[in-house]
Design an enzyme around this catalytic site. Structure first.
Site, mmCIF file in Angstrom:
data_model
loop_
_atom_site.group_PDB
_atom_site.id
_atom_site.type_symbol
_atom_site.label_atom_id
_atom_site.label_comp_id
_atom_site.label_asym_id
_atom_site.label_seq_id
_atom_site.Cartn_x
_atom_site.Cartn_y
_atom_site.Cartn_z
ATOM 1 N N HIS A 1 -8.644 0.844 -3.667
ATOM 2 C CA HIS A 1 -9.541 0.663 -2.518
ATOM 3 C C HIS A 1 -10.208 2.000 -2.241
ATOM 4 O O HIS A 1 -9.567 2.939 -1.788
ATOM 5 C CB HIS A 1 -8.666 0.189 -1.330
ATOM 6 C CG HIS A 1 -9.381 0.090 -0.031
ATOM 7 N ND1 HIS A 1 -8.710 -0.068 1.165
ATOM 8 C CD2 HIS A 1 -10.701 0.108 0.292
ATOM 9 C CE1 HIS A 1 -9.578 -0.139 2.159
ATOM 10 N NE2 HIS A 1 -10.791 -0.024 1.662
ATOM 11 N N SER B 1 0.850 -1.193 0.000
ATOM 12 C CA SER B 1 0.000 0.000 0.000
ATOM 13 C C SER B 1 0.881 1.236 0.000
ATOM 14 O O SER B 1 1.609 1.497 0.962
ATOM 15 C CB SER B 1 -0.897 0.015 1.236
ATOM 16 O OG SER B 1 -1.408 1.318 1.412
ATOM 17 N N HIS C 1 -1.414 -1.497 -4.100
ATOM 18 C CA HIS C 1 -2.672 -1.131 -3.450
ATOM 19 C C HIS C 1 -2.728 0.395 -3.276
ATOM 20 O O HIS C 1 -1.812 1.002 -2.718
ATOM 21 C CB HIS C 1 -2.738 -1.824 -2.088
ATOM 22 C CG HIS C 1 -4.012 -1.647 -1.343
ATOM 23 N ND1 HIS C 1 -5.141 -2.405 -1.588
ATOM 24 C CD2 HIS C 1 -4.349 -0.805 -0.329
ATOM 25 C CE1 HIS C 1 -6.101 -2.045 -0.754
ATOM 26 N NE2 HIS C 1 -5.656 -1.067 0.016
ATOM 27 N N MET D 1 -11.276 -5.688 6.168
ATOM 28 C CA MET D 1 -10.461 -4.699 6.884
ATOM 29 C C MET D 1 -10.080 -5.266 8.248
ATOM 30 O O MET D 1 -10.953 -5.644 9.039
ATOM 31 C CB MET D 1 -11.227 -3.387 7.081
ATOM 32 C CG MET D 1 -11.435 -2.547 5.838
ATOM 33 S SD MET D 1 -9.951 -2.185 4.881
ATOM 34 C CE MET D 1 -8.921 -1.343 6.084
ATOM 35 N N ASP E 1 -6.480 -6.269 4.810
ATOM 36 C CA ASP E 1 -5.862 -4.946 4.778
ATOM 37 C C ASP E 1 -5.845 -4.339 6.178
ATOM 38 O O ASP E 1 -6.903 -4.083 6.759
ATOM 39 C CB ASP E 1 -6.692 -4.066 3.825
ATOM 40 C CG ASP E 1 -6.117 -2.684 3.599
ATOM 41 O OD1 ASP E 1 -5.046 -2.372 4.148
ATOM 42 O OD2 ASP E 1 -6.762 -1.917 2.862
ATOM 43 N N MET F 1 -9.201 8.092 -0.173
ATOM 44 C CA MET F 1 -9.995 8.532 0.986
ATOM 45 C C MET F 1 -10.522 9.944 0.749
ATOM 46 O O MET F 1 -9.821 10.780 0.179
ATOM 47 C CB MET F 1 -9.123 8.535 2.245
ATOM 48 C CG MET F 1 -8.425 7.209 2.509
ATOM 49 S SD MET F 1 -7.578 7.235 4.086
ATOM 50 C CE MET F 1 -6.687 5.659 4.004
ATOM 51 N N ASP G 1 -4.933 3.540 -1.824
ATOM 52 C CA ASP G 1 -5.982 3.891 -0.865
ATOM 53 C C ASP G 1 -6.548 5.269 -1.169
ATOM 54 O O ASP G 1 -5.855 6.275 -1.031
ATOM 55 C CB ASP G 1 -5.409 3.868 0.551
ATOM 56 C CG ASP G 1 -5.138 2.455 1.022
ATOM 57 O OD1 ASP G 1 -6.089 1.656 1.037
ATOM 58 O OD2 ASP G 1 -3.974 2.144 1.342
ATOM 59 N N MET H 1 -12.312 4.349 -0.244
ATOM 60 C CA MET H 1 -12.898 4.656 1.069
ATOM 61 C C MET H 1 -13.574 6.016 0.948
ATOM 62 O O MET H 1 -13.145 7.015 1.533
ATOM 63 C CB MET H 1 -11.800 4.661 2.143
ATOM 64 C CG MET H 1 -11.341 3.258 2.504
ATOM 65 S SD MET H 1 -9.711 3.247 3.274
ATOM 66 C CE MET H 1 -8.685 3.277 1.800
HETATM 67 C C1 DX5 Z 1 -6.144 1.780 5.819
HETATM 68 C C2 DX5 Z 1 -5.798 1.405 4.401
HETATM 69 C C3 DX5 Z 1 -4.690 0.448 4.298
HETATM 70 C C4 DX5 Z 1 -3.388 0.907 4.886
HETATM 71 C C5 DX5 Z 1 -2.750 -0.307 5.492
HETATM 72 O O1 DX5 Z 1 -7.289 2.526 5.818
HETATM 73 O O2 DX5 Z 1 -6.914 0.827 3.749
HETATM 74 O O3 DX5 Z 1 -4.506 -0.025 2.980
HETATM 75 O O4 DX5 Z 1 -2.509 1.483 3.966
HETATM 76 O O5 DX5 Z 1 -1.606 0.100 6.160
HETATM 77 P P1 DX5 Z 1 -0.863 -0.821 7.203
HETATM 78 O O6 DX5 Z 1 -0.401 -2.051 6.465
HETATM 79 O O7 DX5 Z 1 0.245 0.055 7.656
HETATM 80 O O8 DX5 Z 1 -1.846 -1.171 8.298
HETATM 81 ZN ZN ZN Z 2 -6.509 -0.178 1.759
#
Ligand code: DX5
Ligand code: ZN
Length: 226
Positions: free
Chosen positions: A65, A7, A32, A136, A175, A36, A34, A67
């Site tokens: 992903h 990620s 990956h 998650m 994740d 947000m 993320d 969010m």
């Molecule tokens: C959290 C994200 C993850 C995050 C995971 O909201 O969806 O993808 O980057 O990070 P680690 O592996 O550090 O928990």
């Molecule tokens: Zn993620």
């Protein structure tokens, strides 16, 4: 086979190309990404233009992903930017069936995501339609959080729901808080795509961290039942 999806949330945003290259040298299977929006989760990250730039430099598929509160509005933009996989949270979608099929119609693999407090049973009616389920193992919003142990049981429950729906081909991704300690446990439970942010990009050598995580995860899959 277990796939590793580093990620980039925990990478240096001014040097994403280097982060991707290092992860790929270490054997990353996916990258990956993320996304947000500051509404569904408290944090704000990146959008389609960054995905488009990553697509230019990444050799492996981009796993996006979302969010965000209204993912339907942005599916096309992310697919056109180069997302090979797009996952959406069940918590925000009253018309999940439509959304999953919209992702597929755009040519991407469709995933649905469950927050830690969302039961596996919420997948019952959509389990036959998805390409993957993202479990998650932290509350989404930030990298570097601690793995929630109950997630192992959640992975087993999701596997059961998928199999009962006749969707043995669907994969489980996990994740949050994945590192060389937690990876064998989630693989044993049935996870086959492991996202890792801090464990890779907060390490002094992301290439090596990716390689080590992949080795540990691959070792665990051989001893797991499936
Ligand atoms: C959290 C994200 C993850 C995050 C995971 O909201 O969806 O993808 O980057 O990070 P680690 O592996 O550090 O928990
Ligand atoms: Zn993620």
């Amino acid at each position: 086979m277990v796939q590793i999806a580093p990620s980039i949330l925990s990478a240096d945003f001014a040097a994403l190309g280097e982060a991707v290259a290092a992860a790929e040298r270490g054997g990353a299977d996916l990258i990956h990404v993320d996304v947000m929006d500051g509404h569904f989760v408290p944090n704000i990250t990146i959008g389609p233009p960054v995905v488009r730039s990553l697509k230019r430099v990444a050799r492996v598929p981009l796993d996006v992903h979302l969010m965000i509160e209204e993912p339907d509005r942005y599916l096309k933009a992310f697919a056109e930017a180069g997302a090979a996989m797009i996952s959406v949270h069940v918590e925000v979608l009253p018309h999940l069936h439509r959304t999953v099929h919209a992702i597929k119609a755009l040519g991407a693999k469709a995933g649905v995501v469950l927050n830690p407090a969302t039961p596996a049973g919420s997948l019952d009616a959509i389990a036959g339609d998805v390409d993957y389920v993202l479990v998650m193992s932290v509350n989404p919003g930030f990298g570097g959080q601690t793995f929630i142990p109950r997630s192992e049981t959640k992975v087993r429950e999701v596997r059961r729901v998928l199999d009962l729906a006749g969707n043995e081909a669907a994969t489980i991704e996990i994740d949050g808080g994945i590192d060389i300690q937690t990876a064998p446990r989630v693989v044993a439970a049935g996870a086959r795509i492991l996202v890792a942010g801090a464990a890779i990009f907060h390490s002094p050598d992301p290439e090596r961290a990716t390689r080590e995580l992949k080795a540990v995860a691959s070792g665990a899959v051989q001893t797991a039942s499936r």
